[in-house]
Motif scaffolding. Structure first.
Motif, mmCIF file in Angstrom:
data_model
loop_
_atom_site.group_PDB
_atom_site.id
_atom_site.type_symbol
_atom_site.label_atom_id
_atom_site.label_comp_id
_atom_site.label_asym_id
_atom_site.label_seq_id
_atom_site.Cartn_x
_atom_site.Cartn_y
_atom_site.Cartn_z
ATOM 1 N N UNK A 187 -31.799 44.242 -3.106
ATOM 2 C CA UNK A 187 -32.602 45.235 -2.396
ATOM 3 C C UNK A 187 -32.926 46.454 -3.256
ATOM 4 N N UNK A 188 -31.971 46.884 -4.093
ATOM 5 C CA UNK A 188 -32.137 48.160 -4.796
ATOM 6 C C UNK A 188 -32.007 48.071 -6.315
ATOM 7 N N UNK A 189 -31.825 46.873 -6.865
ATOM 8 C CA UNK A 189 -31.763 46.659 -8.316
ATOM 9 C C UNK A 189 -30.721 47.557 -8.971
ATOM 10 N N UNK A 190 -29.494 47.081 -9.009
ATOM 11 C CA UNK A 190 -28.402 47.842 -9.610
ATOM 12 C C UNK A 190 -28.457 47.819 -11.135
ATOM 13 N N UNK A 217 -27.174 53.576 -9.843
ATOM 14 C CA UNK A 217 -26.199 53.839 -8.784
ATOM 15 C C UNK A 217 -26.942 54.516 -7.638
ATOM 16 N N UNK A 218 -27.248 53.781 -6.563
ATOM 17 C CA UNK A 218 -27.997 54.376 -5.443
ATOM 18 C C UNK A 218 -27.244 55.543 -4.805
ATOM 19 N N UNK A 219 -27.951 56.398 -4.064
ATOM 20 C CA UNK A 219 -27.347 57.626 -3.531
ATOM 21 C C UNK A 219 -26.148 57.432 -2.621
ATOM 22 N N UNK A 220 -26.018 56.290 -1.961
ATOM 23 C CA UNK A 220 -24.910 56.079 -1.041
ATOM 24 C C UNK A 220 -23.745 55.329 -1.671
ATOM 25 N N UNK A 221 -23.740 55.260 -3.011
ATOM 26 C CA UNK A 221 -22.678 54.552 -3.722
ATOM 27 C C UNK A 221 -22.220 55.371 -4.927
ATOM 28 N N UNK A 222 -20.999 55.104 -5.349
ATOM 29 C CA UNK A 222 -20.473 55.587 -6.631
ATOM 30 C C UNK A 222 -19.982 54.367 -7.387
ATOM 31 N N UNK A 223 -19.912 54.476 -8.708
ATOM 32 C CA UNK A 223 -19.478 53.333 -9.514
ATOM 33 C C UNK A 223 -18.481 53.796 -10.563
ATOM 34 N N UNK A 224 -17.709 52.840 -11.042
ATOM 35 C CA UNK A 224 -16.757 53.103 -12.119
ATOM 36 C C UNK A 224 -16.761 51.925 -13.067
ATOM 37 N N UNK A 225 -16.857 52.204 -14.362
ATOM 38 C CA UNK A 225 -16.768 51.139 -15.337
ATOM 39 C C UNK A 225 -15.309 50.873 -15.658
#
Length: 366
Positions: free
Chosen positions: A182-185, A266-274
């Motif tokens: 949907x949002x192409x990560x 990283x869409x606005x409603x998510x956070x990410x960590x490598x």
């Protein structure tokens, strides 16, 4: 938002924690200290050089270990140089009084990791680095060990960041695949999902003769951790040029700045960590600084095409990495709610829209 809503706490919740004393400090927060999904942590006025890294363990406080392991203490109020190959412990200005449902993790800031300054946060009773258990009440300490360059720090320098969470908001692979559709990560590269979004390494750049990375030089001058665009890159870095072969030999104990093939979103409603990829794929470590805030790579605020810069260090043996090799993965988590500002949106973010890029301490390459 309810008090126990699951997710990563956004900037507005972090500001409320500062206002209510859940996060305590002897002086007011810096104007840009709160990030979309994290808080920068500031060094306190006193540092200790210690004989070795340590964890206090259950029932033990960090100060008790310091009494036994410290070599000497020194003042940071006017600045001090941290030498390579040494281990330092610095009490942070921030301490915590967390609710029982809120835990936290810490990571080096991007600019710290890109200088090969190995930084971890420890707590009293700590059994693991960079991990703050739910309901923790007490001080925080930074363990700092510069690996390649000596660095100048002072009271208030910000080398680490902390991210708060309620519950277990990790997005599983099935949900992640749907979000990606949907949002192409990620775009470009292999766009694979498994244990998170997998990232591969770019060792071809724009073709033969193009810049594909940097290797840190030895025996350099000092880098001021608080000074932006103050250093000439060639005084500290050896450029790595693509010479036709899509591989690179990582020499033991050398530090490299490389880049992913994939652009990250990283869409606005998510956070990410490598997180480092499975160590069975190779004898190297990728990425000291792992937080990607909401809005990183978000096209609507100028982040389209933002790639992940990789901080790479081989272990005990030389190791060949090849173009397109999987080197890391991004784990995504739900936010409690959209942050009041996104990464790169009016908060002076240094790496929005980045490709291969050194830390903020260096002048732009000609």
């Amino acid at each position: 938002m309810t008090a126990h809503a699951e997710g990563i706490l956004p900037a507005q919740a972090i500001r409320a924690m500062l206002d209510t004393g859940t996060i305590l400090a002897p002086r007011k927060p810096d104007p840009d200290q709160v990030q979309p999904a994290s808080l920068d942590l500031r060094l306190g006025p006193l540092a200790y050089r210690v004989r070795a890294s340590f964890l206090p363990g259950p029932g033990a406080r960090v100060v008790e270990k310091l009494d036994r392991l410290k070599l000497h203490a020194f003042d940071l109020t006017r600045g001090a140089v941290l030498e390579t190959g040494c281990v330092y412990i610095v009490p942070l200005l921030e301490s915590l009084d967390l609710p029982e449902h809120v835990s936290a993790t810490t990571n080096p800031k991007s600019s710290t990791g890109r200088l090969d300054v190995f930084t971890r946060v420890i707590t009293d009773d700590g059994r693991a680095f960079d991990t703050v258990p739910a309901g923790y009440r007490g001080p925080l300490y930074a363990e700092i060990s510069p690996r390649t360059f000596p660095v100048l720090v002072r009271e208030g320098s910000r080398l680490s960041q902390i991210r708060f969470r309620s519950g277990a908001p990790t997005v599983d692979d099935t949900a992640l695949a749907a979000i990606h559709a949907d949002q192409r990560l990620v775009t470009g590269g292999q766009e694979a999902i498994g244990g998170g979004v997998q990232l591969t390494i770019d060792l071809c750049g724009d073709g033969p003769g193009s810049l594909i990375g940097y290797r840190g030089k030895r025996h350099t001058g000092v880098i001021d951790m608080d000074a932006k665009a103050a250093q000439d890159p060639l005084d500290f870095w050896e450029p790595i040029i693509h010479r036709g072969a899509g591989d690179l030999i990582l020499d033991p104990n050398e530090f490299y700045i490389l880049v992913s093939r994939e652009a990250v979103h990283v869409p606005p409603l998510f956070a990410a960590e490598m997180v480092p990829f499975d160590p069975l794929v190779g004898e190297f470590r990728v990425h000291y600084a792992g937080f990607f805030d909401p809005g990183f790579g978000h096209a609507e605020i100028g982040g389209g095409g933002s790639r992940a810069v990789l901080e790479v260090r081989s272990h005990e043996v030389p190791f060949i990495v090849e173009h397109g090799q999987t080197v890391g993965r991004l784990v995504y988590e739900h936010m409690q709610e959209r942050p009041e500002s996104l990464y790169g949106e009016g908060i002076g973010s240094n790496y929005q829209g980045q490709a291969l890029k050194l830390s903020k301490h260096f002048k732009a390459s000609a």
